[in-house]
Enzyme design. Structure first.
Site, PDB file in Angstrom:
ATOM      1  N   ASN A  82      -0.328  39.960  60.881  1.00  0.00           N
ATOM      2  CA  ASN A  82       0.757  39.298  60.067  1.00  0.00           C
ATOM      3  C   ASN A  82       2.001  40.670  60.092  1.00  0.00           C
ATOM      4  O   ASN A  82       1.841  41.422  59.090  1.00  0.00           O
ATOM      5  CB  ASN A  82       0.488  38.827  58.718  1.00  0.00           C
ATOM      6  CG  ASN A  82       1.565  38.373  57.740  1.00  0.00           C
ATOM      7  OD1 ASN A  82       2.651  38.892  57.905  1.00  0.00           O
ATOM      8  ND2 ASN A  82       1.204  37.416  56.929  1.00  0.00           N
ATOM      9  N   GLU A  86       3.806  34.889  60.098  1.00  0.00           N
ATOM     10  CA  GLU A  86       5.105  35.295  59.172  1.00  0.00           C
ATOM     11  C   GLU A  86       6.361  35.988  60.116  1.00  0.00           C
ATOM     12  O   GLU A  86       6.830  36.931  59.551  1.00  0.00           O
ATOM     13  CB  GLU A  86       4.671  36.220  58.075  1.00  0.00           C
ATOM     14  CG  GLU A  86       4.115  35.450  56.878  1.00  0.00           C
ATOM     15  CD  GLU A  86       4.298  36.176  55.478  1.00  0.00           C
ATOM     16  OE1 GLU A  86       5.736  35.738  54.871  1.00  0.00           O
ATOM     17  OE2 GLU A  86       3.708  36.950  55.130  1.00  0.00           O
ATOM     18  N   ASP A 132      -3.728  35.121  59.621  1.00  0.00           N
ATOM     19  CA  ASP A 132      -3.870  35.364  58.232  1.00  0.00           C
ATOM     20  C   ASP A 132      -4.526  34.455  57.307  1.00  0.00           C
ATOM     21  O   ASP A 132      -3.859  33.432  57.334  1.00  0.00           O
ATOM     22  CB  ASP A 132      -2.287  35.855  57.660  1.00  0.00           C
ATOM     23  CG  ASP A 132      -2.531  36.114  56.250  1.00  0.00           C
ATOM     24  OD1 ASP A 132      -3.360  36.032  55.453  1.00  0.00           O
ATOM     25  OD2 ASP A 132      -1.223  36.320  55.589  1.00  0.00           O
ATOM     26  N   ASN A 184      -5.590  34.127  54.382  1.00  0.00           N
ATOM     27  CA  ASN A 184      -5.314  34.434  52.818  1.00  0.00           C
ATOM     28  C   ASN A 184      -6.824  34.207  52.046  1.00  0.00           C
ATOM     29  O   ASN A 184      -6.612  33.515  50.974  1.00  0.00           O
ATOM     30  CB  ASN A 184      -4.172  33.476  52.576  1.00  0.00           C
ATOM     31  CG  ASN A 184      -2.999  33.989  52.539  1.00  0.00           C
ATOM     32  OD1 ASN A 184      -2.747  35.366  52.012  1.00  0.00           O
ATOM     33  ND2 ASN A 184      -2.049  33.575  53.273  1.00  0.00           N
ATOM     34  N   ASP A 241      -7.289  39.102  57.179  1.00  0.00           N
ATOM     35  CA  ASP A 241      -7.014  38.749  58.416  1.00  0.00           C
ATOM     36  C   ASP A 241      -8.303  38.885  59.380  1.00  0.00           C
ATOM     37  O   ASP A 241      -8.899  39.752  59.353  1.00  0.00           O
ATOM     38  CB  ASP A 241      -6.017  40.070  58.917  1.00  0.00           C
ATOM     39  CG  ASP A 241      -4.740  39.591  58.111  1.00  0.00           C
ATOM     40  OD1 ASP A 241      -3.924  38.976  58.333  1.00  0.00           O
ATOM     41  OD2 ASP A 241      -4.769  40.581  57.103  1.00  0.00           O
ATOM     42  N   ASP A 261       2.824  44.557  55.319  1.00  0.00           N
ATOM     43  CA  ASP A 261       1.738  44.681  54.419  1.00  0.00           C
ATOM     44  C   ASP A 261       0.562  44.326  54.988  1.00  0.00           C
ATOM     45  O   ASP A 261      -0.614  44.862  54.273  1.00  0.00           O
ATOM     46  CB  ASP A 261       1.882  44.089  53.247  1.00  0.00           C
ATOM     47  CG  ASP A 261       2.491  42.511  53.177  1.00  0.00           C
ATOM     48  OD1 ASP A 261       2.611  42.114  54.276  1.00  0.00           O
ATOM     49  OD2 ASP A 261       2.578  41.797  51.934  1.00  0.00           O
ATOM     50  N   HIS A 262       0.391  43.759  56.024  1.00  0.00           N
ATOM     51  CA  HIS A 262      -0.858  44.045  57.025  1.00  0.00           C
ATOM     52  C   HIS A 262      -0.984  44.714  58.027  1.00  0.00           C
ATOM     53  O   HIS A 262       0.238  45.303  58.590  1.00  0.00           O
ATOM     54  CB  HIS A 262      -0.884  42.155  57.485  1.00  0.00           C
ATOM     55  CG  HIS A 262      -1.011  41.338  56.396  1.00  0.00           C
ATOM     56  ND1 HIS A 262      -1.913  40.683  56.142  1.00  0.00           N
ATOM     57  CD2 HIS A 262      -0.133  40.814  55.836  1.00  0.00           C
ATOM     58  CE1 HIS A 262      -1.785  39.414  55.369  1.00  0.00           C
ATOM     59  NE2 HIS A 262      -0.494  39.917  54.757  1.00  0.00           N
TER      60      HIS A 262
END
Length: 256
Positions: A7, A34, A146, A148, A217, A246-247
Site C-alpha cells: 500500500n 491506495e 491491504d 485491513n 497486508d 505507512d505500509h
DNA sequence: ATGGTAGATTGTCTA
C-alpha cells in the site's frame, strides 16, 4: 517468480521510491493499493522505462489499485462484475505467468457500527463469492493486498490494546476467514511460523519508532501455488525511509 | 472524548 504487495499511499508522491525498490529487489510482480489517482493521470512512463507493464484502476483522492509486472498481464478484471461506476476502485485481477492474481484494497471500515463497517463485511462476502464463481481451487490463484484485518494474535503488537478494535474484531476476522476458507494459505505464516512482524505502522503516536504495528497486508495462495512457495518476508526498509507510506512491502517467492 | 499524522485537495474526507 517474486510477487509483492504494497500500500503506497499515493503512487505519484511515492513514484521514485517505488521504482527504486523494484529495481533494487528485482520484483517480478508488484501489487499496489491506495494509488489515489485517476487512470488518465497514472504515472505510467517511469514503469515502462524500467521494463514493467502496468494495469491500473483508480479514482481521484481515494483508493485505487494497480498490477505492475515484468511479465505480460492478461485477462484484466477491474472491480467486481456487478459494480457500477460509483463503486470505490478497490480490486484489480489479472493473469500473470499462468497465475490468477487478485489485488485488493479491502475497505477500512472506519468505525464499528457504521455504514462503512457494514460495507466492509459485505465486501468480504462478495470477494468470497467471486472466487466461488470465477476460480478453480486446482489452479494457481494468488490473493494479495491491504486487507485491513489482522488475522491472529501474532499480527498485532498488543492483544490487550487491539481486542475489540477495528481491524481486529472477531466479526472482521470471521468475515476474512470465510474468504480464506475458499482454500487459501497465508504464505507468510506458512514460511515464518509464529513470527511477530508487522506491515503497517500508524503515522501517529510514534508507532514506527516503537515498532507498534499490525500485519494487515497479506499474500494468500491456492494449494498448488502454496507448494511452490520458497520464502515470504516483510521488507521493512521502505517504511524507515524519507516520506514513507505507512505500509511496507510484503514479498513472496515462488518456484515457477 | 479527544488528538495525535499524512495525503489529496482547498473545505473536508479518509485512513
Amino acid at each position: 517468480m517474486k510477487v509483492a504487495t504494497w500500500n503506497v499511499n499515493s503512487i505519484r508522491l511515492r513514484i521514485e521510491s517505488v521504482i527504486d525498490w523494484l529495481e533494487k529487489t528485482g520484483t517480478d510482480v508488484l501489487c499496489v493499493q491506495e494509488t489515489k489517482v485517476e487512470d488518465g493521470n497514472f504515472p505510467l512512463e517511469p514503469f515502462t522505462s524500467a521494463g514493467y507493464n502496468v494495469e491500473f484502476f483508480g479514482q481521484k483522492s481515494y483508493n485505487g489499485v494497480a498490477i505492475i509486472s515484468k511479465h505480460d498481464i492478461t485477462d484484466v478484471q477491474k472491480g467486481f462484475h456487478d459494480d457500477d461506476d460509483e463503486q470505490p476502485k478497490r480490486l484489480i485481477a489479472a493473469n500473470v505467468n499462468r497465475v490468477r492474481i487478485v489485488n485488493t484494497y479491502i475497505p477500512n471500515g472506519t468505525e464499528l457500527g457504521t455504514d462503512k463497517f457494514t460495507f466492509k463485511l459485505d465486501w468480504l462476502q462478495r470477494l468470497r463469492h467471486m472466487f466461488d464463481s470465477d476460480c478453480n481451487l486446482n489452479s494457481k490463484v494468488l490473493l494479495c493486498g491491504d486487507f485491513n484485518v489482522a488475522m491472529d494474535e501474532n499480527d498485532v503488537w498488543s492483544v490487550p490494546a487491539w481486542t475489540g478494535k477495528l481491524h481486529f474484531t472477531l466479526t472482521e476476522r470471521a468475515a476474512m476467514h470465510y474468504v480464506k476458507q475458499w482454500g487459501f494459505a497465508d504464505v507468510y505464516r506458512q514460511q515464518n511460523g509464529d513470527k511477530k512482524e508487522f506491515s503497517w505502522w500508524n503515522y501517529r503516536e510514534g508507532s514506527w519508532q516503537k515498532d507498534q504495528g499490525l500485519r494487515i497486508d497479506h499474500i494468500w495462495v491456492s494449494p498448488s501455488l502454496a507448494e511452490k512457495c520458497s520464502a515470504c518476508w516483510i521488507d521493512r526498509d521502505p517504511r524507515g525511509g524519507d516520506k514513507p507510506s505507512d505500509h511496507t512491502p510484503v514479498v513472496a517467492e515462488f518456484a515457477i
